[in-house]
Design a protein around this motif. Structure first.
Motif: not given
Length: 248
Positions: A136-142, A166-177, A193-196
């Protein structure tokens, strides 16, 4: 390679610094540290390939080894490699073999990066989607690969957005979403602030709405709804998150 993903990779490596490198990593590092002794970068890849081929069982190639290779060959130290380096086809062969023998999603993502450089956008996207579904962490890849998923739409975009959830549930969020720069959020301000939580709720609801006429897609999306329920039960997400049904 996106800087957000590079930061994630370097965080992985820093987290492992307190642990003495294993024998496998020491052998790989001994080759990389002699980089200038090789007549060209193709010979460096040959030496690394020979060392990796000596690993008795393919799945015994450790993830830390793949991370070290990514950091030195595709990461902050890899800029010169791309300028002066081995032919692109040779680099693709190296990462394809590493991905096949290790099963590492990170190795697949590095190959996707190279396929994109080679102008093979469709193959790059397929490799990237397989990679993010495995890590899931690779949603940040490119960002370019994320844009390709949106452009292709259909199944590719669905797979990518499900990986984002899945990534957000694991604590990751892709840039630009949504919920990131588009809302003016500062990802480094140290406050959530609850954004995630909002991002998880909104993305899940959007997926249900957008695929309400596709029973197969809805079934796959609702499997992620079960993960949201589990996160709520663990206390990772507030119970205010309600998984709503698609609009009629």
């Amino acid at each position: 390679m996106a800087m957000a993903w590079l930061a994630t990779l370097m965080d992985r490596l820093r987290a492992a610094q307190g642990t003495r490198p294993g024998a496998q990593q020491r052998r790989i590092l001994s080759i990389i540290e002699r980089r200038d002794a090789f007549p060209d970068e193709s010979r460096l890849l040959d030496a690394l390939s020979a060392e990796l081929a000596a690993v008795a069982e393919p799945d015994s190639i450790e993830e830390r080894t793949v991370e070290l290779l990514a950091a030195h060959l595709r990461g902050p130290g890899g800029e010169g490699f791309e300028r002066a380096g081995a032919p692109l086809a040779r680099q693709l062969d190296f990462w394809q073999a590493l991905a096949r023998r290790s099963g590492s999603p990170l190795a697949r993502a590095c190959r996707a990066d190279l396929l994109l450089l080679a102008g093979q956008a469709d193959r790059a996207l397929d490799e990237f989607l397989d990679a993010v579904e495995g890590d899931a962490s690779l949603v940040h890849f490119r960002p370019e690969l994320e844009a390709l998923a949106r452009e292709r739409a259909g199944e590719a975009h669905l797979r990518y957005r499900m990986a984002c959830l899945r990534a957000a549930l694991a604590g990751f969020r892709p840039d630009g979403e949504p919920g990131d720069a588009e809302r003016g959020d500062d990802p480094d301000d140290g406050q959530d602030d609850g954004q995630d939580d909002d991002y998880v709720r909104e993305l899940y609801g959007e997926l249900l709405d957008e695929h309400r006429g596709d029973p197969d897609a809805l079934a796959r999306i609702r499997e992620l709804g079960a993960l949201i329920d589990q996160a709520v039960d663990r206390g990772d997400l507030p119970r205010a998150i309600v998984r709503r049904a698609p609009r009629p």
